[in-house]
Enzyme design. Structure first.
Site, PDB file in Angstrom:
ATOM      1  N   CYS A   1       8.144   1.434  -0.930  1.00  0.00           N
ATOM      2  CA  CYS A   1       9.336   0.767  -0.393  1.00  0.00           C
ATOM      3  C   CYS A   1       9.974   1.539   0.760  1.00  0.00           C
ATOM      4  O   CYS A   1       9.985   2.766   0.758  1.00  0.00           O
ATOM      5  CB  CYS A   1      10.389   0.625  -1.474  1.00  0.00           C
ATOM      6  SG  CYS A   1       9.795  -0.090  -2.984  1.00  0.00           S
TER       7      CYS A   1
ATOM      8  N   ARG B   1       3.801   2.125   5.100  1.00  0.00           N
ATOM      9  CA  ARG B   1       3.962   2.689   3.762  1.00  0.00           C
ATOM     10  C   ARG B   1       3.444   1.743   2.686  1.00  0.00           C
ATOM     11  O   ARG B   1       3.281   2.140   1.535  1.00  0.00           O
ATOM     12  CB  ARG B   1       5.444   2.978   3.501  1.00  0.00           C
ATOM     13  CG  ARG B   1       6.001   4.067   4.401  1.00  0.00           C
ATOM     14  CD  ARG B   1       7.499   4.115   4.306  1.00  0.00           C
ATOM     15  NE  ARG B   1       7.942   4.486   2.984  1.00  0.00           N
ATOM     16  CZ  ARG B   1       8.350   5.699   2.635  1.00  0.00           C
ATOM     17  NH1 ARG B   1       8.350   6.652   3.524  1.00  0.00           N
ATOM     18  NH2 ARG B   1       8.744   5.953   1.427  1.00  0.00           N
TER      19      ARG B   1
ATOM     20  N   TRP C   1       7.718  -2.716  -2.442  1.00  0.00           N
ATOM     21  CA  TRP C   1       6.380  -2.559  -3.027  1.00  0.00           C
ATOM     22  C   TRP C   1       6.607  -2.702  -4.524  1.00  0.00           C
ATOM     23  O   TRP C   1       7.223  -1.841  -5.145  1.00  0.00           O
ATOM     24  CB  TRP C   1       5.869  -1.176  -2.682  1.00  0.00           C
ATOM     25  CG  TRP C   1       4.420  -0.911  -2.921  1.00  0.00           C
ATOM     26  CD1 TRP C   1       3.383  -1.194  -2.072  1.00  0.00           C
ATOM     27  CD2 TRP C   1       3.839  -0.236  -4.041  1.00  0.00           C
ATOM     28  NE1 TRP C   1       2.209  -0.739  -2.606  1.00  0.00           N
ATOM     29  CE2 TRP C   1       2.458  -0.155  -3.815  1.00  0.00           C
ATOM     30  CE3 TRP C   1       4.345   0.294  -5.215  1.00  0.00           C
ATOM     31  CZ2 TRP C   1       1.577   0.433  -4.710  1.00  0.00           C
ATOM     32  CZ3 TRP C   1       3.477   0.887  -6.117  1.00  0.00           C
ATOM     33  CH2 TRP C   1       2.103   0.949  -5.856  1.00  0.00           C
TER      34      TRP C   1
ATOM     35  N   ASN D   1      15.173   2.227  -3.450  1.00  0.00           N
ATOM     36  CA  ASN D   1      13.816   2.747  -3.720  1.00  0.00           C
ATOM     37  C   ASN D   1      13.891   3.588  -4.974  1.00  0.00           C
ATOM     38  O   ASN D   1      14.864   4.312  -5.168  1.00  0.00           O
ATOM     39  CB  ASN D   1      13.340   3.664  -2.594  1.00  0.00           C
ATOM     40  CG  ASN D   1      13.014   2.898  -1.336  1.00  0.00           C
ATOM     41  OD1 ASN D   1      13.005   1.678  -1.338  1.00  0.00           O
ATOM     42  ND2 ASN D   1      12.760   3.629  -0.257  1.00  0.00           N
ATOM     43  N   GLY D   2      12.854   3.529  -5.792  1.00  0.00           N
ATOM     44  CA  GLY D   2      12.851   4.333  -7.011  1.00  0.00           C
ATOM     45  C   GLY D   2      12.797   3.427  -8.228  1.00  0.00           C
ATOM     46  O   GLY D   2      12.507   2.226  -8.115  1.00  0.00           O
TER      47      GLY D   2
ATOM     48  N   GLU E   1     -14.265  12.083  -2.062  1.00  0.00           N
ATOM     49  CA  GLU E   1     -13.409  11.588  -0.986  1.00  0.00           C
ATOM     50  C   GLU E   1     -14.072  10.413  -0.248  1.00  0.00           C
ATOM     51  O   GLU E   1     -13.414   9.429   0.090  1.00  0.00           O
ATOM     52  CB  GLU E   1     -13.070  12.739  -0.021  1.00  0.00           C
ATOM     53  CG  GLU E   1     -12.256  12.386   1.196  1.00  0.00           C
ATOM     54  CD  GLU E   1     -10.884  11.770   0.916  1.00  0.00           C
ATOM     55  OE1 GLU E   1     -10.462  11.734  -0.255  1.00  0.00           O
ATOM     56  OE2 GLU E   1     -10.261  11.281   1.861  1.00  0.00           O
TER      57      GLU E   1
ATOM     58  N   LYS F   1     -12.418   6.740  -0.020  1.00  0.00           N
ATOM     59  CA  LYS F   1     -12.134   6.055   1.254  1.00  0.00           C
ATOM     60  C   LYS F   1     -12.687   4.636   1.206  1.00  0.00           C
ATOM     61  O   LYS F   1     -12.038   3.689   1.613  1.00  0.00           O
ATOM     62  CB  LYS F   1     -12.769   6.782   2.446  1.00  0.00           C
ATOM     63  CG  LYS F   1     -12.119   8.053   2.927  1.00  0.00           C
ATOM     64  CD  LYS F   1     -10.783   7.909   3.579  1.00  0.00           C
ATOM     65  CE  LYS F   1      -9.692   7.869   2.581  1.00  0.00           C
ATOM     66  NZ  LYS F   1      -8.953   9.019   2.214  1.00  0.00           N
TER      67      LYS F   1
ATOM     68  N   GLU G   1     -10.710   2.359  -1.230  1.00  0.00           N
ATOM     69  CA  GLU G   1      -9.344   2.077  -0.768  1.00  0.00           C
ATOM     70  C   GLU G   1      -9.314   0.960   0.263  1.00  0.00           C
ATOM     71  O   GLU G   1      -8.455   0.092   0.200  1.00  0.00           O
ATOM     72  CB  GLU G   1      -8.747   3.329  -0.092  1.00  0.00           C
ATOM     73  CG  GLU G   1      -8.269   4.386  -1.032  1.00  0.00           C
ATOM     74  CD  GLU G   1      -7.704   5.594  -0.273  1.00  0.00           C
ATOM     75  OE1 GLU G   1      -6.620   6.056  -0.639  1.00  0.00           O
ATOM     76  OE2 GLU G   1      -8.343   6.085   0.684  1.00  0.00           O
TER      77      GLU G   1
ATOM     78  N   HIS H   1     -27.338  12.091 -15.708  1.00  0.00           N
ATOM     79  CA  HIS H   1     -26.604  11.895 -16.966  1.00  0.00           C
ATOM     80  C   HIS H   1     -25.870  10.560 -16.995  1.00  0.00           C
ATOM     81  O   HIS H   1     -24.872  10.421 -17.693  1.00  0.00           O
ATOM     82  CB  HIS H   1     -25.612  13.043 -17.181  1.00  0.00           C
ATOM     83  CG  HIS H   1     -26.280  14.379 -17.291  1.00  0.00           C
ATOM     84  ND1 HIS H   1     -27.127  14.700 -18.326  1.00  0.00           N
ATOM     85  CD2 HIS H   1     -26.264  15.456 -16.473  1.00  0.00           C
ATOM     86  CE1 HIS H   1     -27.585  15.928 -18.147  1.00  0.00           C
ATOM     87  NE2 HIS H   1     -27.078  16.405 -17.017  1.00  0.00           N
TER      88      HIS H   1
ATOM     89  N   LYS I   1       1.323   4.191   1.144  1.00  0.00           N
ATOM     90  CA  LYS I   1       1.060   5.459   1.826  1.00  0.00           C
ATOM     91  C   LYS I   1       1.701   6.616   1.078  1.00  0.00           C
ATOM     92  O   LYS I   1       1.138   7.695   0.976  1.00  0.00           O
ATOM     93  CB  LYS I   1       1.628   5.374   3.250  1.00  0.00           C
ATOM     94  CG  LYS I   1       1.414   6.618   4.090  1.00  0.00           C
ATOM     95  CD  LYS I   1      -0.034   6.762   4.454  1.00  0.00           C
ATOM     96  CE  LYS I   1      -0.349   8.076   5.124  1.00  0.00           C
ATOM     97  NZ  LYS I   1      -1.782   8.424   4.987  1.00  0.00           N
TER      98      LYS I   1
HETATM   99  C1  G6P Z   1      -1.313   7.680  -2.019  1.00  0.00           C
HETATM  100  C2  G6P Z   1      -2.028   7.502  -0.692  1.00  0.00           C
HETATM  101  C3  G6P Z   1      -3.217   8.451  -0.616  1.00  0.00           C
HETATM  102  C4  G6P Z   1      -2.757   9.886  -0.851  1.00  0.00           C
HETATM  103  C5  G6P Z   1      -1.988  10.036  -2.168  1.00  0.00           C
HETATM  104  C6  G6P Z   1      -1.316  11.394  -2.272  1.00  0.00           C
HETATM  105  O1  G6P Z   1      -2.118   7.235  -3.054  1.00  0.00           O
HETATM  106  O2  G6P Z   1      -2.464   6.171  -0.548  1.00  0.00           O
HETATM  107  O3  G6P Z   1      -3.813   8.354   0.658  1.00  0.00           O
HETATM  108  O4  G6P Z   1      -3.867  10.734  -0.864  1.00  0.00           O
HETATM  109  O5  G6P Z   1      -0.954   9.055  -2.236  1.00  0.00           O
HETATM  110  O6  G6P Z   1      -0.352  11.470  -1.256  1.00  0.00           O
HETATM  111  P1  G6P Z   1       0.243  12.792  -0.646  1.00  0.00           P
HETATM  112  O7  G6P Z   1       1.227  12.305   0.384  1.00  0.00           O
HETATM  113  O8  G6P Z   1       0.924  13.511  -1.772  1.00  0.00           O
HETATM  114  O9  G6P Z   1      -0.857  13.584  -0.069  1.00  0.00           O
END
Ligand code: G6P
Length: 596
Positions: A2, A27, A72, A98-99, A469, A473, A476, A492, A591
């Site tokens: 948010c 975000r 959000w 927010n929160g 990673e 990616k 996501e 395994h 984000k």
């Molecule tokens: C969210 C984002 C990710 C990020 C994660 C941790 O899930 O979509 O891209 O890696 O948060 O975020 P930070 O800001 O703590 O690295």
């Protein structure tokens, strides 16, 4: 997650609010709305979906005060009713929040008994009604009384139909005040107000502020006034423009030669120079805590720190750590890694480590963020704003910073200096630029695999986290199911999945474990799996086995994760783009995850 923007001044509020919301789009959000005040009336407009929808429905009303929000969904569906702002019953008070209000059920029951009718399914709406309940003629006082009953987290902005002021409060969810000339702003994040001012105040937890067009006053919620430092933002809006790239994510991938240079600046010349305010010789163990992509860099950090310093390292998900009873003492150093510096779980984990007297260090990208302000010492990544939801340049800067930190810790312990590593770090930006020329080839490979349903990513040692990673990616942004595994673990379980429809990405650059990776490749080949191998030059055996190869420049194994993740970032990007997905704003993701 948010976003909040608010304006009070002499200009038209609506365009400022809408532009601010657009700057916060990255975000992640599912609905948007705003309230403006005009002639002692509040008008609220909310829409599900994109800000464009909200814009289409705006009436031509004039106002100099307003608050706006991108939501959000956490409680209640992402629809118009649940979107913010929320108003009280007689439409005299409007809030954006927010929160999460954890005790919202109890508070709702209490208010319903008093005859309040709720219109949404959100926890946030409680705040509008509670503030209204306590409102006599002082909005700030009513907000304080309401917040005294609330359990949970908030970044909150409130306006009233008759008052030329915005009240903001913060606990666990970021809020800043932007200072202008005869105008002031509030926002959850700097980009929302950066085109108007670079002078900002970061509210701390349990602070509340009354903002007018020519003044602001910040108080602790207990009533004591607080003198706040004014910070000057050093970066500008052009850093958050796409500059000709189709997506922010692609731009950020291409920025990596520069972001790595920036992470090095002033820190590595003939020697390594990081300012850490603890004595490494007092540290017996290091604990790395993070979420998501940052957790992957923490896994790489474990390899680097243990190899260079001989200090034992543990890595944990911040979300797990915060609810364990971790055995920690003042002899531990807890390192939190976070691009945003606002991730709720990482912040809570940091607080837990601090409560147990651990020393703390942050690797953070966003200057002035909550985590950056909570740690004992910090290393800013200086990667610049990262807008694409899928983290790219922040990840490579995190890994680089962990390498620098390892060198610094080794120096502090009087261990032999790794001149080879320092020399190689300096030429890394050029090698990244050289690699990025391979992009067209990667797009061609992406075309072959864009309709695959599953992907497997395999790597070993320091490159196992790179496999994780790469898989993250792809998931996501392309919505293709992908898993990362240590290559030797394939037998395994995942080997059962391999057939002609399973692409397997091998991170197969030179290392002591290369022969073992080759035998894993053979296992995939003999089951007709499709092999995409990330490799260095002249590796003919890999070439024989792989269906597709992507060559990355040679580097030291310690730095290979930085090189090897580049093709995986590009592969995920191109697959998602070819599938027509909104790469920068993938569904359901945010984000910066400021709630649990
Ligand atoms: C969210 C984002 C990710 C990020 C994660 C941790 O899930 O979509 O891209 O890696 O948060 O975020 P930070 O800001 O703590 O690295």
């Amino acid at each position: 997650m948010c976003g909040i923007i608010g304006y009070i001044g002499e200009k038209e509020a609506i365009p400022i609010l809408i532009n601010g919301l657009k700057k916060l789009e990255y975000r992640g959000y599912d609905s948007a709305g705003l309230t403006i005040q005009n002639n002692s009336q509040l008008s609220t407009i909310k829409k599900q979906g994109k800000i464009k929808e909200l814009e289409k429905n705006l009436k031509d009303s004039k106002s100099k005060i307003g608050i706006a929000h991108t939501r959000w969904a956490t409680h209640g569906k992402p629809n118009e009713i649940n979107a913010h702002p929320h108003i009280n019953q007689n439409n005299s008070i409007s809030i954006v929040h927010n929160g999460i209000i954890e005790n919202h059920n109890a508070l709702k029951e209490l208010l319903e008994k008093e005859g309040v009718k709720f219109s949404s399914n959100t926890d946030s709406e409680i705040l509008a009604h509670l503030i209204s309940k306590f409102y006599k003629d002082d909005l700030e006082e009513a907000t304080i009384k309401a917040l005294e009953l609330v359990e949970g987290t908030y970044g909150l902005a409130v306006i009233n139909k008759d008052k030329e002021e915005i009240i903001v409060a913060r606990k666990g969810s970021p809020l800043i005040i932007g200072l202008g000339e005869h105008e002031n702003f509030v926002a959850s994040d700097v980009p929302a107000i950066l085109e108007h001012t670079k002078r900002v105040i970061y509210l701390d937890d349990n602070e509340i502020a009354k903002i007018k067009k020519d003044s602001y006053k910040v108080k602790h919620i207990n009533g004591n006034y607080v003198d706040k430092e004014i910070h000057e933002i050093k970066w500008s809006l052009d850093k958050i423009e796409k500059k000709g790239f189709k997506h922010f994510m692609l731009k950020e991938i291409y920025e990596q030669p520069l972001s790595i240079k920036n992470a090095l600046r002033g820190r590595l010349t003939d020697n390594i120079k990081l300012n850490l305010n603890f004595d490494i010789n007092e540290i017996q163990r290091i604990i790395l805590l993070a979420c998501g992509t940052s957790w992957h860099s923490a896994l790489i950090g474990k390899h680097l720190i243990e190899k260079l310093t001989n200090i034992p390292v543990e890595v944990d998900y911040a979300s797990e750590f915060r609810y364990r009873n971790p055995v920690i003492s003042e002899k531990d150093l807890t390192i939190v890694i976070s691009q945003s510096g606002e991730t709720a779980d990482t912040l809570a984990a940091l607080k837990k480590a601090k409560s147990k007297k651990s020393k703390t260090l942050g690797l953070i990208n966003v200057v002035g963020s909550t985590i950056a302000r909570e740690v004992d010492s910090g290393i800013y990544l200086h990667a610049g704003p990262e807008i694409g939801v899928a983290s790219t340049k922040a990840f490579t800067s995190q890994v680089l910073s962990l390498a620098l930190l390892s060198l610094q810790l080794a120096k502090g312990k009087n261990l032999p200096i790794r001149q080879d590593l320092m020399d190689e770090i300096k030429i890394l930006p050029n090698k990244i630029s050289e690699f990025l020329k391979e992009d067209t080839k990667i797009r061609e490979i992406a075309k072959e695999f864009k309709d695959s349903k599953n992907f497997l990513y395999l790597g070993r040692g320091i490159n196992f986290p790179v496999a994780l990673e790469g898989a993250l990616k792809l998931k996501e942004i392309s919505y293709i199911h992908a898993e990362g595994y240590p290559a030797a673990e394939m037998k395994h379980g995942p080997i059962a999945l391999i057939d002609e429809n399973m692409p397997v990405v091998f991170i197969a650059t030179k290392s002591d474990l290369s022969p073992k990776i080759l035998s894993n490749m053979q296992e995939v080949k003999s089951r007709n799996g499709k092999i995409i191998a990330i490799k260095n030059d002249n590796d003919y055996e890999i070439k024989k086995l792989a269906d597709y190869t992507i060559k990355v420049p040679d580097t030291l194994e310690e730095l290979s994760p930085i090189m090897n993740v580049l093709p995986l970032q590009l592969l995920a990007y191109h697959i998602a783009d070819l599938k027509g997905i909104d790469v920068d704003k993938p569904r359901n993701l945010a984000k910066s995850v400021t709630v649990e």
